[in-house]
Write a protein that holds these residues in place. Structure first.
Motif, mmCIF file in Angstrom:
data_model
loop_
_atom_site.group_PDB
_atom_site.id
_atom_site.type_symbol
_atom_site.label_atom_id
_atom_site.label_comp_id
_atom_site.label_asym_id
_atom_site.label_seq_id
_atom_site.Cartn_x
_atom_site.Cartn_y
_atom_site.Cartn_z
ATOM 1 N N LEU A 365 3.333 2.463 -4.500
ATOM 2 C CA LEU A 365 4.074 2.298 -5.477
ATOM 3 C C LEU A 365 5.521 2.153 -5.116
ATOM 4 O O LEU A 365 6.260 1.501 -5.756
ATOM 5 C CB LEU A 365 3.724 3.162 -6.645
ATOM 6 N N GLY A 366 5.853 3.103 -4.416
ATOM 7 C CA GLY A 366 7.282 3.283 -3.936
ATOM 8 C C GLY A 366 7.825 2.159 -3.071
ATOM 9 O O GLY A 366 8.778 1.628 -3.323
ATOM 10 N N GLU A 367 6.883 1.531 -2.346
ATOM 11 C CA GLU A 367 7.291 0.266 -1.746
ATOM 12 C C GLU A 367 7.376 -0.965 -2.721
ATOM 13 O O GLU A 367 8.390 -1.730 -2.531
ATOM 14 C CB GLU A 367 6.244 -0.244 -0.704
ATOM 15 N N LEU A 368 6.605 -0.957 -3.627
ATOM 16 C CA LEU A 368 6.783 -1.974 -4.710
ATOM 17 C C LEU A 368 8.044 -1.725 -5.801
ATOM 18 O O LEU A 368 8.391 -2.726 -6.144
ATOM 19 C CB LEU A 368 5.393 -2.054 -5.498
ATOM 20 N N TYR A 369 8.481 -0.893 -5.868
ATOM 21 C CA TYR A 369 9.079 -0.263 -6.892
ATOM 22 C C TYR A 369 10.343 -0.940 -7.220
ATOM 23 O O TYR A 369 10.880 -1.424 -8.467
ATOM 24 C CB TYR A 369 9.486 1.276 -7.144
ATOM 25 N N LEU A 370 11.524 -1.381 -6.104
ATOM 26 C CA LEU A 370 12.442 -1.995 -6.155
ATOM 27 C C LEU A 370 12.352 -3.560 -6.105
ATOM 28 O O LEU A 370 13.594 -4.375 -6.191
ATOM 29 C CB LEU A 370 13.390 -1.706 -5.314
ATOM 30 N N GLY A 371 11.181 -3.984 -6.054
ATOM 31 C CA GLY A 371 11.155 -5.373 -6.021
ATOM 32 C C GLY A 371 11.162 -6.270 -4.687
ATOM 33 O O GLY A 371 11.285 -7.445 -4.795
ATOM 34 N N GLY A 372 11.342 -5.323 -3.636
ATOM 35 C CA GLY A 372 11.818 -6.008 -2.410
ATOM 36 C C GLY A 372 10.361 -6.157 -1.551
ATOM 37 O O GLY A 372 10.614 -7.004 -0.370
ATOM 38 N N VAL A 373 9.274 -5.803 -2.046
ATOM 39 C CA VAL A 373 7.867 -5.972 -1.201
ATOM 40 C C VAL A 373 7.092 -6.724 -2.253
ATOM 41 O O VAL A 373 6.739 -6.295 -3.240
ATOM 42 C CB VAL A 373 7.418 -4.969 -0.844
ATOM 43 N N ALA A 374 6.576 -7.973 -1.637
ATOM 44 C CA ALA A 374 5.456 -8.759 -2.585
ATOM 45 C C ALA A 374 4.262 -7.815 -2.642
ATOM 46 O O ALA A 374 3.727 -7.551 -1.403
ATOM 47 C CB ALA A 374 5.249 -10.344 -1.966
ATOM 48 N N PRO A 375 3.600 -7.791 -3.516
ATOM 49 C CA PRO A 375 2.067 -7.153 -3.713
ATOM 50 C C PRO A 375 1.287 -7.400 -2.732
ATOM 51 O O PRO A 375 0.568 -6.977 -2.171
ATOM 52 C CB PRO A 375 1.809 -7.179 -5.191
ATOM 53 N N ALA A 376 1.261 -8.916 -2.432
ATOM 54 C CA ALA A 376 0.210 -9.668 -1.378
ATOM 55 C C ALA A 376 0.704 -9.288 0.015
ATOM 56 O O ALA A 376 -0.114 -9.172 0.607
ATOM 57 C CB ALA A 376 0.694 -11.272 -1.590
#
Length: 411
Positions: A365-376
């Protein structure tokens, strides 16, 4: 074997010099008088945790009270800092003790749904649930005719050199104008501007004092650069360096004008900037982007401390309605299934018994939080799992944002 130590304590402001000694030893950098006074100005003893052994500080962690820009909003975020363990007391569980207690206190206070930090080494903080949320580019390139920027479309603006400290109100207006659109930037009040603009000799690395370059448009200052130069010569002549700290501009004209000047300073042949966003316009303005020598490195690490509050605080690029199963070993309150519904104007996140569609640990969740990492991309590592076919494609675009996260300052 665990070494017998005193309990973790909250230090007083008067303990700062001893803590500074510990930090200097840990980071191999002496804190001289000027540096101590600068650092003392932002130290928050009531947010610090200290372990002593025989009266001497041997472990410490702290946090600053600031807000962080996230996609579509700003959120209160504990800016974790000054984390160190004495070389004589490593491998005794002190770091785990401090980080665990700090996270528990942040969670229980209820004011900050996320924590954020810069990692001295990337292997340290994932075990405490921090995920790499923003990367940066470190640029080191020629500052000569080998690398060209386009001519400006017009000459509507003007440039002037200024003293950074005297120009602080103008810098702050530009920064505050740009910050809401850039995830990863932190707020700066008067105290933080004093810190950002402080310029102890020990921080210069043999270069000149910091300088400010201001761009004035029709409505006043709309861009600035903070930079310094370092003299260097060889048998072929000048090889001076331009070291750029910040370039902040409210429009493309100001941005281009600032960078054109930084690349054309007399007697310099090299330019470096360590905190360039991965979507920096500079990458598409220069005529030969490979010559920028850009190296991708980590920047901000985010720890989601309160799952529903954190996910509801940011905005989403597209409509989203998804159930995420989260695991969190350090803060079990976050473990469970959460239904996230929202979009560009707001979001809600509540606990649910509905079947999970995606699953990850709190680091994910932390990796996704700022929008810089695509969930895929995260799913490709195995740390985000699709439990319902099609859920990743349906929810994935929502977690992105129109601007990549950046990291303007180390704290």
């Amino acid at each position: 074997m665990t070494h017998p130590l005193a309990d973790v304590q909250v230090p007083a402001a008067s303990d700062f010099d001893e803590i500074a000694d510990l930090m200097g030893d840990a980071f191999h950098s002496a804190f001289d008088t000027d540096v101590r006074e600068v650092e003392r100005g932002i130290f928050e003893p009531d947010r610090s945790l200290l372990v002593r052994d025989g009266g001497r500080p041997v472990a410490h962690a702290s946090a600053f009270t600031r807000t962080l820009t996230v996609p579509g909003a700003t959120v209160a975020a504990a800016h974790v800092t000054m984390v160190a363990v004495a070389v004589t007391h490593r491998r005794r569980g002190l770091l785990s003790t401090l980080m665990g207690r700090q996270l528990r206190e942040i969670h229980d206070t209820g004011r900050e749904p996320v924590a954020v930090l810069w990692a001295s080494e990337g292997r340290i903080y994932p075990r405490f649930g921090y995920g790499l949320a923003a990367q940066r580019l470190a640029v080191e390139c020629p500052a000569t005719a080998e690398l060209r920027l386009p001519e400006p479309a017009s000459a509507a603006g003007t440039l002037r050199l200024a003293d950074p400290v005297a120009s602080q109100p103008e810098l702050a207006r530009v920064y505050d104008r740009v910050r809401p659109d850039r995830p990863g930037w932190s707020d700066r009040d008067e105290r933080w501007w004093r810190y950002v603009l402080a310029d102890p000799t020990a921080w210069r690395g043999g270069a000149t004092p910091r300088r400010a370059l201001l761009h004035e448009g029709p409505d006043g200052v709309d861009g600035y650069a903070l930079w310094r130069t370092r003299e260097e010569w060889d048998q072929r002549g000048p090889r001076g360096q331009v070291r750029v700290d910040e370039v902040v501009a409210a429009d493309p004209e100001a941005y281009l004008a600032l960078w054109r000047t930084l690349f054309s300073i007399d007697l310099t042949r090299q330019l470096s900037c360590g905190r360039v966003a991965v979507d920096e316009p500079l990458l598409r303005l220069v005529d030969e982007p490979r010559r920028l020598g850009a190296q991708l490195v980590d920047a901000l690490w985010v720890r989601v401390v309160d799952v529903p509050a954190a996910l509801a605080a940011r905005r989403y690029a597209t409509a989203v309605d998804v159930v995420i199963e989260v695991t969190d070993e350090l803060l079990p309150e976050n473990t469970g299934r959460w239904r996230l519904t929202g979009g560009p104007t707001g979001a809600v996140c509540v606990r649910t018994d509905d079947p999970a569609e995606l699953a990850c640990d709190v680091r994910g969740l932390g990796e996704l939080y700022l929008g810089g990492v695509a969930p895929a991309a995260l799913a490709a590592t195995g740390r985000l799992r699709e439990l319902r076919p099609g859920a990743l494609a349906a929810a994935g675009p929502a977690f992105g944002w129109h601007r990549a996260p950046g990291a303007m300052e180390v704290f």
